[in-house]
Design an enzyme around this catalytic site. Structure first.
Site, short mmCIF file in Angstrom:
data_model
loop_
_atom_site.label_atom_id
_atom_site.label_comp_id
_atom_site.label_asym_id
_atom_site.label_seq_id
_atom_site.Cartn_x
_atom_site.Cartn_y
_atom_site.Cartn_z
N ASP A 1 0.87 -1.18 0.00
CA ASP A 1 0.00 0.00 0.00
C ASP A 1 0.91 1.23 0.00
O ASP A 1 2.04 1.17 0.46
CB ASP A 1 -0.88 -0.02 1.25
N ASP B 1 -7.11 -1.33 4.84
CA ASP B 1 -6.23 -2.40 4.37
C ASP B 1 -6.55 -3.73 5.04
O ASP B 1 -6.08 -4.78 4.58
CB ASP B 1 -4.77 -2.05 4.66
#
Length: 758
Positions: free
Chosen positions: A434, A642
């Site tokens: 990410d 996430d």
């Protein structure tokens, strides 16, 4: 559903662990059970409406073993009573080892003439006497070796067999045969046979096995050294301010919201927030971060870390079992008590190992007695088979390495949730990163704010006030950046109404009857708001890796802002190192393609997935996993959005500086947030798996080669037989080799590969 962890006592080998596992699984209400011989503990998942702790402990007691729940205070470890029991047991074994070894040496020396045919004048004649050897052997057989009989009988009562069963049967066979020879030597001489006794076999084997257990016990204690080090970090006292008076109190008496004074060189007692003073703190023992970290009012500090330069005061936010250090210890203990998939084979072998060895020993005796007609040869080969067989080494092969490996991970600021995650990490083929908070520092800053209608300063401040009024309701890092920028420009914050957040797109709210919408260009397009007439500087911002955010008032674009989030110093080097390790590195981000590609190019990532919404991250991980059965995907992230992707990935790696939700959903946590931790975790996994394979080799090779040789398979061709004394030594050595090899992992140091090497 509840989870219970019990410490176990009385296990002597992996078969014992298998017996306990079976006894627990038979209890109605037990959903799952994991008995770890190396960690000497059982982790049980059960339905508390159908069973309870007392019933589970009763089942373990009925199987011939004892147990006690682990302490609720994670950092206290074993209480004094439990430590005293262990020390007493070790002293008892030591006494028996000394007695057995001394007598074994005496009898062995006295047996040299019989074993070699040599008459050595310096050996006292009375030591050759069978009756003297019987008197010396008996206390070793039934005092030093009494635990073999006790544990073997307990197992037999439950229709089970363990290593103690093998030892009791093997040494007793040698002893009783020798006793028969001593009492009825004429039976052999009348048939023209020379009588031989094997007291030295029984005594020496018992001495060697007990010595092996003592050494193994000490070596296994070292496998938990990392846990003991972590527990030892906890300071015992704290200096608190109560009613305006400073006082020293026990760490157990500290309460939440207590104000604590920390002076230079002292350990920080508990987790808290700095409320006064400035200092630097050494967090290396907890996070693995080597450089001291500056702390000032508003910053969080971690208990057990060391204050370096200045004095400060903190307000306690977490104490006791809720502290960060306690959670680390708990996670490491859970990981050390879990089983890796590679252990399944050893567990399956252990389940039938002892019965199979007894069957082989009986078959060996029958074959040699029937075909050779030699009772002595038959009994000695059968005894050798019983003694050399070692399920302990199989049971220790995996858990000892896991215990050391997870402990080394904690020392390097890497928390590994379970053994399966540690094993799987070495198979990773693709790392998905990410962007925000993972590759970048997670502290975005507004660098550009441009009004599209009017250039007067008051117009800009008014728009900033409207933007901040809406963004202050959001917890997103970009929203925080907007609020901070507005405050830095002297804007007073006002209230908004009807706030709504659209994940991955933006936020909206009503301020002074005006609809304010702030978000991505894609979202503006979806709302039907025209963004095509924006100035060219938008392209320049995106080319520089900045995130471009649009602000609409009542359906029209009024302002655009550029937000930059600096890369972490370690990001570029970590990406290059991972690529040099043969891994594909992929970046996921919600940013538009230009911004995403600019960041990716800066860190050296070739494959980028831009404009990925939070709900699309999981689907993206699934698609990568579907590209091939051999693909093992690791996801690295830090935010709440996430968490689903971290859970979906084969290995989820959370940045420890991120949210608790992300950490809970992950398999591995990097406490410091440094991406070098990914490299270290994979290196540690590879080192641990290599160590486990070596251990399994040692465990299997001893038994695969040793049992047939002890059975006399080489005798027809070479005339070689394995003396039961050597069999006993090999048996003790096998477990010691496995544990000692596992301890080599304590020397693991991450290899920092230079990213500049081409």
């Amino acid at each position: 559903m509840d989870t219970l962890t019990l410490k176990l006592q009385g296990m002597s080998c992996a078969s014992c662990a298998n017996n306990i596992d079976q006894a627990i699984r038979l209890i109605p209400g037990v959903i799952d059970c994991n008995v770890n011989f190396g960690a000497e503990q059982a982790t049980i998942n059960y339905d508390r409406t159908r069973t309870n702790v007392k019933i589970i402990q009763a089942a373990i007691d009925a199987a011939g073993y004892s147990s006690y729940p682990t302490s609720e205070d994670i950092l206290t470890g074993e209480d004094d009573g439990q430590k005293a029991i262990k020390l007493a047991q070790e002293r008892e074994i030591r006494r028996k080892v000394i007695v057995a070894c001394v007598i074994a040496m005496i009898i062995f020396v006295g047996s040299i003439p019989m074993m070699t045919g040599l008459h050595l004048p310096f050996i006292p004649e009375f030591l050759h006497n069978y009756w003297v050897q019987l008197v010396l052997t008996t206390p070793v057989q039934f005092w030093c070796g009494w635990s073999f009989y006790v544990n073997g009988w307990k197992a037999l009562k439950h229709h089970m067999a363990t290593m103690d069963t093998l030892m009791a049967v093997g040494t007793t066979a040698a002893y009783l045969y020798s006793l028969f020879v001593t009492l009825f030597s004429g039976f052999f001489t009348d048939q023209g046979l020379i009588p031989h006794v094997y007291y030295e076999v029984s005594v020496t084997v018992i001495a060697l096995i007990l010595l092996g257990r003592l050494l193994e016990h000490r070596a296994r204690g070292k496998t938990s050294e990392a846990i003991h080090k972590l527990m030892g970090l906890q300071p015992r006292n704290a200096r608190v301010i109560r009613d305006g008076v400073e006082m020293d109190i026990s760490i157990t008496e500290v309460e939440i919201n207590d104000v604590i004074v920390v002076r230079p060189g002292e350990k920080i007692p508990v987790d808290g927030e700095v409320i006064a003073g400035i200092s630097t703190v050494d967090e290396s023992m907890v996070t693995g971060e080597s450089l001291p970290v500056k702390k000032q009012a508003g910053d969080e500090v971690i208990g057990a870390t060391i204050n370096k330069t200045g004095s400060f005061q903190l307000r306690a936010t977490r104490v006791g079992k809720d502290t960060f250090l306690a959670q680390i210890v708990k996670l490491v203990q859970q990981a050390q008590g879990s089983k890796a998939p590679i252990q399944r084979l050893a567990d399956q072998v252990t389940g039938w190992f002892v019965p199979a060895v007894i069957a082989i020993a009986i078959a060996t005796f029958v074959i040699w007695f029937n075909f050779m007609g030699n009772f002595t040869l038959a009994i000695m080969t059968a005894v050798g088979v019983l003694i050399i067989a070692c399920p302990c080494a199989l049971g220790l092969a995996t858990p000892t390495s896991i215990m050391v490996g997870t402990g080394k991970g904690a020392e390097n600021g890497i928390l590994i949730k379970d053994a399966q995650s540690l094993e799987l990490a070495h198979k990773i083929t693709t790392i998905v990163l990410d962007k925000t908070g993972t590759l970048t520092q997670g502290n975005p800053t507004v660098t550009d704010f441009v009004c599209l209608k009017g250039t007067a300063n008051h117009n800009e401040l008014q728009l900033l006030q409207l933007a901040a009024a809406v963004e202050r309701n959001s917890e997103h890092p970009l929203a925080e950046a907007v609020v901070k920028y507005a405050q830095s420009q002297g804007v007073n914050l006002i209230e908004s109404h009807n706030f709504a957040a659209v994940p991955g797109s933006g936020v909206q709210g009503v301020v002074s009857d005006r609809l304010i919408q702030i978000g991505t260009q894609r979202w503006m397009t979806e709302l039907g708001i025209n963004t095509h007439s924006l100035p060219e500087y938008q392209q320049a911002w995106e080319a520089g890796g900045k995130t471009v955010i649009f602000m609409a008032v009542d359906g029209e674009i009024e302002a655009v802002m550029g937000i930059a989030d600096a890369l972490k110093p370690s990001s570029t080097a970590a990406v290059k190192i991972l690529q040099k390790m043969g891994l594909e590195v992929v970046m996921l981000t919600g940013d538009n393609s230009k911004t995403a590609e600019a960041i990716a190019q800066e860190v050296g990532i070739d494959r980028v997935f831009p404009e990925v919404r939070p709900e699309q991250k999981t689907a993206m991980i699934k698609s990568l996993q579907g590209n091939g059965k051999s693909q093992i995907i690791a996801m690295v992230g830090d935010g709440i959005n996430d968490a689903p992707a971290l859970a979906q990935a084969d290995v989820g790696i959370a940045i420890g500086t991120g949210t608790d939700v992300a950490i809970a959903a992950s398999d591995i946590t990097l406490i410091s947030g440094d991406l070098q931790g990914i490299v270290t975790a994979i290196q540690l996994s590879r080192a641990t798996m290599s160590n486990i394979r070596q251990n399994l080799f040692f465990a299997f090779i001893y038994n695969i080669i040793g049992i047939p040789v002890a059975a006399g398979i080489l005798f027809p061709w070479f005339g070689w037989l394995l003396n039961p004394i050597l069999a006993g030594a090999a048996m003790a050595l096998s477990s010691l080799c496995v544990v000692t090899n596992a301890l080599r992992l304590r020397q693991f140091h991450p290899k920092i590969i230079s990213a500049s090497v081409q």
